[in-house]
Design an enzyme around this catalytic site. Structure first.
Site, PDB file in Angstrom:
ATOM      1  CG  ASP A 110      -7.361   3.628  -0.768  1.00 29.52           C
ATOM      2  OD1 ASP A 110      -7.910   2.530  -0.665  1.00 29.52           O
ATOM      3  OD2 ASP A 110      -7.381   4.467   0.167  1.00 29.52           O
ATOM      4  CE  LYS A 141      -4.383   1.212   0.185  1.00 29.54           C
ATOM      5  NZ  LYS A 141      -5.598   0.553  -0.303  1.00 29.54           N
TER       6      LYS A 141
HETATM    7  P1  NDP Z   1     -12.979   8.006  -2.838  1.00 26.77           P
HETATM    8  O1  NDP Z   1     -11.890   8.986  -2.647  1.00 26.77           O
HETATM    9  O2  NDP Z   1     -13.508   7.749  -4.205  1.00 26.77           O
HETATM   10  O3  NDP Z   1     -14.215   8.363  -1.919  1.00 26.77           O
HETATM   11  C1  NDP Z   1     -14.136   8.466  -0.534  1.00 26.77           C
HETATM   12  C2  NDP Z   1     -15.473   8.967  -0.057  1.00 26.77           C
HETATM   13  O4  NDP Z   1     -15.540   8.884   1.355  1.00 26.77           O
HETATM   14  C3  NDP Z   1     -15.705  10.417  -0.411  1.00 26.77           C
HETATM   15  O5  NDP Z   1     -17.072  10.581  -0.660  1.00 26.77           O
HETATM   16  C4  NDP Z   1     -15.299  11.138   0.859  1.00 26.77           C
HETATM   17  O6  NDP Z   1     -15.882  12.401   1.022  1.00 26.77           O
HETATM   18  C5  NDP Z   1     -15.851  10.173   1.866  1.00 26.77           C
HETATM   19  N1  NDP Z   1     -15.267  10.338   3.199  1.00 26.77           N
HETATM   20  C6  NDP Z   1     -13.993  10.409   3.574  1.00 26.77           C
HETATM   21  N2  NDP Z   1     -13.891  10.508   4.889  1.00 26.77           N
HETATM   22  C7  NDP Z   1     -15.155  10.503   5.343  1.00 26.77           C
HETATM   23  C8  NDP Z   1     -15.754  10.565   6.598  1.00 26.77           C
HETATM   24  N3  NDP Z   1     -15.011  10.675   7.704  1.00 26.77           N
HETATM   25  N4  NDP Z   1     -17.100  10.496   6.676  1.00 26.77           N
HETATM   26  C9  NDP Z   1     -17.871  10.399   5.586  1.00 26.77           C
HETATM   27  N5  NDP Z   1     -17.364  10.333   4.364  1.00 26.77           N
HETATM   28  C10 NDP Z   1     -16.037  10.385   4.253  1.00 26.77           C
HETATM   29  O7  NDP Z   1     -12.441   6.649  -2.174  1.00 26.77           O
HETATM   30  P2  NDP Z   1     -12.914   5.160  -2.424  1.00 26.77           P
HETATM   31  O8  NDP Z   1     -14.386   5.104  -2.640  1.00 26.77           O
HETATM   32  O9  NDP Z   1     -12.008   4.568  -3.418  1.00 26.77           O
HETATM   33  O10 NDP Z   1     -12.535   4.496  -1.029  1.00 26.77           O
HETATM   34  C11 NDP Z   1     -13.447   4.458   0.079  1.00 26.77           C
HETATM   35  C12 NDP Z   1     -12.996   3.371   1.035  1.00 26.77           C
HETATM   36  O11 NDP Z   1     -12.988   2.123   0.358  1.00 26.77           O
HETATM   37  C13 NDP Z   1     -11.589   3.534   1.610  1.00 26.77           C
HETATM   38  O12 NDP Z   1     -11.561   2.990   2.919  1.00 26.77           O
HETATM   39  C14 NDP Z   1     -10.743   2.656   0.697  1.00 26.77           C
HETATM   40  O13 NDP Z   1      -9.557   2.213   1.320  1.00 26.77           O
HETATM   41  C15 NDP Z   1     -11.715   1.502   0.483  1.00 26.77           C
HETATM   42  N6  NDP Z   1     -11.455   0.678  -0.685  1.00 26.77           N
HETATM   43  C16 NDP Z   1     -11.414   1.210  -1.950  1.00 26.77           C
HETATM   44  C17 NDP Z   1     -11.207   0.393  -3.029  1.00 26.77           C
HETATM   45  C18 NDP Z   1     -11.274   0.909  -4.421  1.00 26.77           C
HETATM   46  O14 NDP Z   1     -11.235   0.068  -5.349  1.00 26.77           O
HETATM   47  N7  NDP Z   1     -11.398   2.200  -4.664  1.00 26.77           N
HETATM   48  C19 NDP Z   1     -10.929  -1.037  -2.860  1.00 26.77           C
HETATM   49  C20 NDP Z   1     -11.078  -1.515  -1.508  1.00 26.77           C
HETATM   50  C21 NDP Z   1     -11.300  -0.661  -0.474  1.00 26.77           C
HETATM   51  P3  NDP Z   1     -15.148  13.756   0.531  1.00 26.77           P
HETATM   52  O15 NDP Z   1     -15.536  13.886  -0.900  1.00 26.77           O
HETATM   53  O16 NDP Z   1     -15.702  14.780   1.425  1.00 26.77           O
HETATM   54  O17 NDP Z   1     -13.682  13.536   0.727  1.00 26.77           O
END
Ligand code: NDP
Length: 446
Positions: free
Chosen positions: A167, A127
């Site tokens: 991520d 990572k």
């Molecule tokens: P993105 O950057 O696409 O989206 C993250 C989202 O979470 C945004 O909407 C962000 O809001 C929101 N967010 C961040 N912190 C908070 C919080 N404290 N409360 C509420 N919302 C929050 O990331 P991903 O969708 O790719 O990743 C999301 C999760 O999934 C992470 O934990 C990542 O490690 C995990 N993951 C992702 C994978 C992937 O393929 N993308 C694979 C496996 C796991 P804002 O716009 O305000 O920042």
């Protein structure tokens, strides 16, 4: 005996990695689950497999200097933790977020080892990322940052060595800028990153894969409860890549997603979230979730993200970030008769929250199993890159579906074999640990 041994290992982890609380939390969960395995197989303790697994094979930290649009020099910190290569090249995403420090990258890299083992594909765990915040930056600033980041990272990665992906904060745009820089520096066109654009080596379904995979996994959890998605009310936290495509698939299967969030607050639309609007606001305009209510005044917006778990639902899919579901949130979900929780984000539930779910018969799908569809499809992208061909959407989606079913079967099978039937947390940890440990034992002390 085993518990004393595990206390000793845990004590060493805390002492050697001071202040890295998320990393300690991730290790503790796995160590507790694999106690039964070590009891049955003392050779793992004799060969210090657990002590070796918790120590990354390599940790790289580097300076990332870049110049912003006003001509000011900015300095960020870059990370890549190459955790374990026992079953394949290091594989895992890059996170760009101001909260990133070594402890976050190590917790994610550690989880990734076992997740990747569960996917049935040959990939090790790693990572990386940076404390850079893409929010509010211009495209040119993001490009200059990504180029500087890759100017150091390129010497550590390669299609058979270490293959990063996206991520939080790293989507198609950032992968494009980093791939371009890698290609320029090495004069090679290889599958060194996944999540690439479809025109230049990307795989169909990679964008949707984590969210779709999560829903396929939860489908199996629901089947075991004798039910399905039809007519269920669902709450999904986050509105990024994982949240958006989990919502899309849940809708396709007949559920109604009624709430989503971002780091500022959450929206509730009892008529069902209009996903096209969320996608446009978050993916195209890079705006805030609150803008949704400007278009749908019957929906409500609440400032602050924690409250989303008080919205009554049948199924909860935390898909934002680590430790977003605490004990109080879990109790609120139980009180409102939630029947299943599937983790889309990495480690979104605290240990106390998991205990609440398990004690109250809420089906619980842990991240390293439930969200493994993204990395599994990245492995399928690597496969297509090596073969220099592209599969159709349906072909990749079918493979993803098969992989999620295989992950579910491994988790339930391992849990049953080790006397903790139905405990998917223990099952995922045990199945992942066994595969990696056996490979490490076979390869000697390296
Ligand atoms: P993105 O950057 O696409 O989206 C993250 C989202 O979470 C945004 O909407 C962000 O809001 C929101 N967010 C961040 N912190 C908070 C919080 N404290 N409360 C509420 N919302 C929050 O990331 P991903 O969708 O790719 O990743 C999301 C999760 O999934 C992470 O934990 C990542 O490690 C995990 N993951 C992702 C994978 C992937 O393929 N993308 C694979 C496996 C796991 P804002 O716009 O305000 O920042």
């Amino acid at each position: 005996m085993a518990s004393q041994y595990l206390d000793m290992v845990m004590g060493q982890v805390v002492a050697r990695n001071p202040g890295e609380t998320e990393f300690h939390q991730a290790v503790r969960e796995v160590a507790e689950s694999v106690q039964v395995v070590i009891d049955k197989n003392p050779e793992f303790a004799n060969m210090k497999v657990l002590e070796r697994i918790v120590e990354p094979e390599r940790q790289i930290m580097f300076r990332v200097p870049w110049v912003d649009d006003s001509g000011q020099v900015q300095i960020n910190r870059g990370f890549r933790v190459e955790f374990n290569s026992a079953i394949g090249p290091y594989k895992g995403g890059l996170r760009f977020h101001p909260s990133v420090y070594l402890g976050i990258i190590k917790f994610l890299g550690f989880e990734q080892i076992f997740k990747n083992a569960l996917t049935t594909t040959p990939i090790g765990g790693g990572k990386g990322g940076s404390d850079f915040d893409p929010k509010g930056k211009s495209n040119n600033e993001v490009m200059r940052f990504c180029q500087s980041f890759m100017s150091e990272l390129f010497r550590h990665i390669g299609p058979d060595t270490d293959v990063p992906a996206g991520d939080i904060g790293v989507g198609g745009r950032e992968i494009g800028f980093m791939f371009g820089q890698y290609k320029k520096l090495t004069n090679t066109f290889t599958g060194v990153l996944t999540g690439k654009g479809l025109e230049w080596g990307g795989s169909l379904v990679r964008t949707e894969a984590t969210g779709y995979g999560l829903v396929y996994f939860v489908t199996r959890m629901l089947q075991d409860k004798g039910t399905d998605w039809k007519g269920k009310k669902v709450v999904v936290s986050g509105s990024g890549n994982v949240a958006i495509y989990a919502t899309q698939k849940a809708h396709e299967l007949g559920a109604k997603v009624i709430a989503m969030s971002d780091s500022n607050g959450y929206i509730v639309d009892e008529a069902g979230i209009k996903l096209d609007t969320v996608k446009r606001i978050k993916e195209v305009e890079r705006g805030r979730i609150r803008e949704y209510v400007d278009e749908y005044p019957s929906a409500t917006y609440v400032e602050g993200w924690q409250g989303i778990w008080t919205v009554p639902c049948d199924i909860a899919l935390p898909s934002a970030t680590q430790n977003e579901v605490d004990e109080a949130a879990a109790k609120a979900l139980v009180k409102n008769k939630c029947i299943a929780v599937g983790e889309g984000a990495n480690m979104p539930s605290t240990p106390e929250a998991i205990e609440v779910f398990q004690q109250n018969n809420v089906a619980f799908g842990p991240a390293k199993a439930a969200n493994a569809g993204g990395v599994a499809t990245s492995a399928l992208e690597m496969c297509q890159n090596s073969m220099r061909l592209s599969w159709t959407f349906d072909e990749v989606d079918q493979r993803l579906h098969l992989i999620m079913n295989a992950i579910y079967d491994q988790c339930t099978g391992a849990a049953e074999a080790y006397g903790v039937k139905g405990d998917l947390v223990a099952g995922a940890n045990i199945a992942g640990f066994l595969k990696v440990s056996k490979s490490m034992m076979a390869q000697g002390v390296v």
